[in-house]
Design an enzyme around this catalytic site. Structure first.
Site, PDB file in Angstrom:
ATOM      1  N   LYS A 193       0.846  -1.198   0.000  1.00 34.84           N
ATOM      2  CA  LYS A 193       0.000   0.000   0.000  1.00 34.84           C
ATOM      3  C   LYS A 193       0.885   1.253   0.000  1.00 34.84           C
ATOM      4  O   LYS A 193       0.663   2.184  -0.747  1.00 34.84           O
ATOM      5  CB  LYS A 193      -0.903  -0.045   1.229  1.00 34.84           C
ATOM      6  N   GLU A 203      10.878  -4.569   4.147  1.00 29.49           N
ATOM      7  CA  GLU A 203      11.022  -5.956   3.689  1.00 29.49           C
ATOM      8  C   GLU A 203      10.638  -6.076   2.212  1.00 29.49           C
ATOM      9  O   GLU A 203      11.340  -6.699   1.407  1.00 29.49           O
ATOM     10  CB  GLU A 203      10.117  -6.896   4.505  1.00 29.49           C
ATOM     11  N   GLY A 239      -4.628  -2.281   5.424  1.00 28.92           N
ATOM     12  CA  GLY A 239      -3.780  -3.371   4.931  1.00 28.92           C
ATOM     13  C   GLY A 239      -4.381  -4.750   5.154  1.00 28.92           C
ATOM     14  O   GLY A 239      -4.422  -5.579   4.252  1.00 28.92           O
ATOM     15  N   ARG A 240      -4.891  -4.999   6.365  1.00 27.03           N
ATOM     16  CA  ARG A 240      -5.386  -6.357   6.664  1.00 27.03           C
ATOM     17  C   ARG A 240      -6.762  -6.632   6.061  1.00 27.03           C
ATOM     18  O   ARG A 240      -7.291  -7.721   6.200  1.00 27.03           O
ATOM     19  CB  ARG A 240      -5.366  -6.614   8.161  1.00 27.03           C
ATOM     20  N   GLU A 272      -3.705  -7.469  15.146  1.00 28.97           N
ATOM     21  CA  GLU A 272      -3.291  -6.119  14.739  1.00 28.97           C
ATOM     22  C   GLU A 272      -4.460  -5.145  14.928  1.00 28.97           C
ATOM     23  O   GLU A 272      -4.256  -3.953  15.136  1.00 28.97           O
ATOM     24  CB  GLU A 272      -2.813  -6.127  13.273  1.00 28.97           C
ATOM     25  N   HIS A 313      -2.411 -33.287  17.368  1.00 29.53           N
ATOM     26  CA  HIS A 313      -1.162 -33.970  17.725  1.00 29.53           C
ATOM     27  C   HIS A 313      -0.081 -32.961  18.085  1.00 29.53           C
ATOM     28  O   HIS A 313       1.096 -33.311  18.169  1.00 29.53           O
ATOM     29  CB  HIS A 313      -0.707 -34.857  16.561  1.00 29.53           C
ATOM     30  N   LYS A 355      10.255  -0.934  14.026  1.00 27.17           N
ATOM     31  CA  LYS A 355      10.795  -0.524  12.719  1.00 27.17           C
ATOM     32  C   LYS A 355      11.835   0.580  12.906  1.00 27.17           C
ATOM     33  O   LYS A 355      12.890   0.565  12.272  1.00 27.17           O
ATOM     34  CB  LYS A 355       9.667   0.033  11.831  1.00 27.17           C
TER      35      LYS A 355
HETATM   36  O1  F6P Z   1       2.506  -4.687   9.820  1.00 29.66           O
HETATM   37  C1  F6P Z   1       2.226  -3.352   9.636  1.00 29.66           C
HETATM   38  C2  F6P Z   1       1.642  -3.068   8.279  1.00 29.66           C
HETATM   39  O2  F6P Z   1       1.463  -1.691   8.164  1.00 29.66           O
HETATM   40  C3  F6P Z   1       0.338  -3.816   8.012  1.00 29.66           C
HETATM   41  O3  F6P Z   1      -0.782  -3.228   8.530  1.00 29.66           O
HETATM   42  C4  F6P Z   1       0.345  -3.887   6.528  1.00 29.66           C
HETATM   43  O4  F6P Z   1      -0.544  -4.840   6.077  1.00 29.66           O
HETATM   44  C5  F6P Z   1       1.801  -4.242   6.273  1.00 29.66           C
HETATM   45  O5  F6P Z   1       2.510  -3.487   7.231  1.00 29.66           O
HETATM   46  C6  F6P Z   1       2.309  -3.980   4.897  1.00 29.66           C
HETATM   47  O6  F6P Z   1       2.217  -2.637   4.513  1.00 29.66           O
HETATM   48  P1  F6P Z   1       2.349  -2.200   3.007  1.00 29.66           P
HETATM   49  O7  F6P Z   1       1.235  -2.798   2.242  1.00 29.66           O
HETATM   50  O8  F6P Z   1       2.291  -0.699   3.024  1.00 29.66           O
HETATM   51  O9  F6P Z   1       3.670  -2.688   2.492  1.00 29.66           O
END
Ligand code: F6P
Length: 534
Positions: free
Chosen positions: A209, A215, A269-270, A355, A387, A496
């Site tokens: 987003k 990452e 995001g979620r 979250e 299990h 972060k």
């Molecule tokens: O884990 C934090 C967060 O902001 C989530 O809410 C989101 O889904 C994820 O990082 C990834 O964010 P982005 O889509 O901006 O890379």
């Protein structure tokens, strides 16, 4: 649309509401009644405590509740102004109060929506155009056969939701297109995936987003270098597309506007799998199936918006969770799908729930000191879970309420399997509920351990939409009752920032501008250990 209205009742702690106090008294009054006794007193209990919506049934009869409990919980929900908050969310009011944003993933699923203004702009034409672009692209990719692999690079909501759907709907996927998910900044994740693909036939989708997530950006840059090397050319643009709100950064990365699929700040995001963030599985299952997923979701949205609280599946599921967490005192929630295709569901549910509702201040910023909020979500597919951690679920000192989820129809039947699977699912809830007395204390099962059973007729796109949205709205309802903002995630930020300071200390080139910080002796020693490996 403006900010959500603060009901004057909201300045009170939920525990000060008469409805809460009444529930405490009620809890006391049934403290000696076990779940088996409730079944003994009312053999037709299933009739009263189950609800169905099309292909989905929620059986909540194996909870330690009575009809009075449900009535009182609904009174609590009304006292918390739930219906008003719900309507405000659907209407685009800024219910994400801390970030001053609308929360409108529901608009993505509403095919009857004619117009909806967000910040003086009608979002409906934008949604339609975005889906058209996804449909055209998906159809082209599936028809051309140019790509046999799709690698989604994203993390959190830009990975877990899409990954879960891709796994769940594998039987509906084009066998000629395999989808991979790379999320971890550990290079092993990308490199192991890269080993399995044919670069010339691979499409990378960068889902982020913000297009700034460390990452994802690190993986995206490495993926491009790997592709350039493998294909022996600099211009590998035709192998990269993006789903993002940050068009500028995506273009800087080298993705053309034609290959950038939009998402908006009113989609969290979620909750983003319903948007272009779901492009990876949309390519796998095709746009018609993607539409069926949206249709199932929309059916649950309408039910949530219109059904009375006492009949409302997400509301009931939420209220049972409140009962278990705040009155029965359970710390956690087990999500146990008896369906191999749902093996990724517990991971998605962890983000969705933890979250959203892992918060300890109210939406108004006051500390929460006298009640508990979101549970610890754990889970695994059955029968594997039996299990692994089910010893503790049956005999541990913690009561772990579980949601057992199964489909009546197997997607890949083989003689003798499906009945065994379902028999195990039902046996677990019965064993937890009934328990067992025995002369040998090691063989005693206390029983009266609560669970829900969620049955879907078949794990198809439509029913998956029903299932997912049931949980989304459940979590929303709980956030309202706990008086927290379920739509921000400030708790992920501090780590972060410190990671960047540490990267700076490690001399990482990407972090030249980070502020150095004072390290405690443990962190400093660990940094030194890492530096010595250089
Ligand atoms: O884990 C934090 C967060 O902001 C989530 O809410 C989101 O889904 C994820 O990082 C990834 O964010 P982005 O889509 O901006 O890379």
């Amino acid at each position: 649309m403006g900010n959500a209205q603060c009901n004057s009742k909201k300045v009170l702690s939920v525990t000060e509401l008469d409805a809460w106090k009444d529930l405490l008294k009620h809890h006391q009054s049934i403290s000696n009644t076990s779940i088996p006794e409730l079944f003994y007193n009312d053999p037709g209990r299933f009739e009263t405590f189950h609800k169905s919506l099309e292909g989905l049934t929620l059986d909540y009869s194996k909870q330690r509740i009575t009809t009075q409990t449900i009535e009182k919980l609904c009174t609590l929900a009304r006292a918390c102004d739930l219906e008003n908050w719900r309507d405000q969310m659907f209407e685009g009011v800024h219910v994400n109060t801390t970030e001053n944003r609308a929360v409108l993933h529901t608009a993505l699923r509403n095919k009857d929506l004619k117009s909806l203004e967000v910040e003086d702009k009608d979002i409906v034409p934008e949604i339609k155009a975005a889906y058209k672009k996804m449909e055209n692209f998906t159809t082209k990719i599936r028809a051309e056969g140019k790509f046999s692999r799709v690698v989604n690079i994203g993390i959190g909501g830009s990975d877990l939701g899409p990954h879960m759907v891709a796994e769940a709907l594998k039987p509906f996927s084009d066998p000629n297109i395999k989808v991979h998910y790379v999320s971890n900044v550990d290079s092993s994740h990308l490199l192991e995936t890269f080993k399995t693909i044919n670069p010339a036939k691979t499409l990378f989708i960068i889902t982020s987003k913000t297009f700034t997530t460390q990452e994802t950006m690190c993986n995206a840059h490495t993926a491009r270098k790997l592709m350039q090397k493998a294909l022996g050319k600099d211009d590998v643009g035709e192998h990269f597309v993006a789903a993002t709100q940050n068009i500028e950064e995506a273009e800087k990365f080298g993705i053309t506007e034609e290959h950038i699929f939009p998402i908006w700040d009113w989609v969290g995001g979620r909750y983003s799998l319903w948007s272009a963030i779901g492009l990876s599985f949309c390519i796998a299952i095709g746009f018609d199936n993607f539409q069926k997923l949206l249709d199932g979701a929309y059916t649950m949205d309408k039910h949530f918006r219109n059904a009375p609280l006492e009949e409302n599946i997400p509301v009931l599921l939420a209220l049972i969770g409140i009962w278990n967490r705040n009155f029965e005192g359970s710390e956690s929630l087990g999500i146990i799908p008896y369906d191999q295709y749902l093996y990724f569901l517990p991971s998605h549910m962890q983000q969705l729930d933890m979250e959203s509702n892992g918060k300890s201040v109210t939406r108004y910023g006051t500390p929460i000191t006298d009640y508990k909020t979101g549970p610890i979500v754990l889970g695994q597919t059955g029968t594997d879970a039996q299990h692994a951690f089910f010893q503790s679920v049956h005999q541990g000192t913690e009561i772990i309420p579980c949601d057992f989820i199964f489909s009546l129809k197997s997607q890949k039947p083989a003689a003798g399997h499906h009945y065994k699977l379902l028999a195990n699912a039902i046996a677990q809830s019965k064993a937890l509920m009934e328990g067992q007395s025995h002369d040998n204390p090691h063989k005693v099962f206390s029983g009266s351990r609560p669970s829900n059973t969620i049955v879907i007729e078949e794990l198809d796109p439509y029913n998956l939409g029903l299932l997912m949205v049931m949980y989304e709205h459940k979590i929303f309802v709980q956030g309202i009752i706990w008086n927290i903002n379920s739509f921000d995630q400030h708790g992920v930020e501090l780590g972060k920032v410190i990671a960047n300071q540490i990267l700076h200390d490690l001399g990482d080139n990407d972090c030249k501008n980070a502020e150095p910080s004072k390290m405690d002796s443990s962190t400093a020693a660990l940094i030194e250990m890492i530096k010595k490996t250089r």
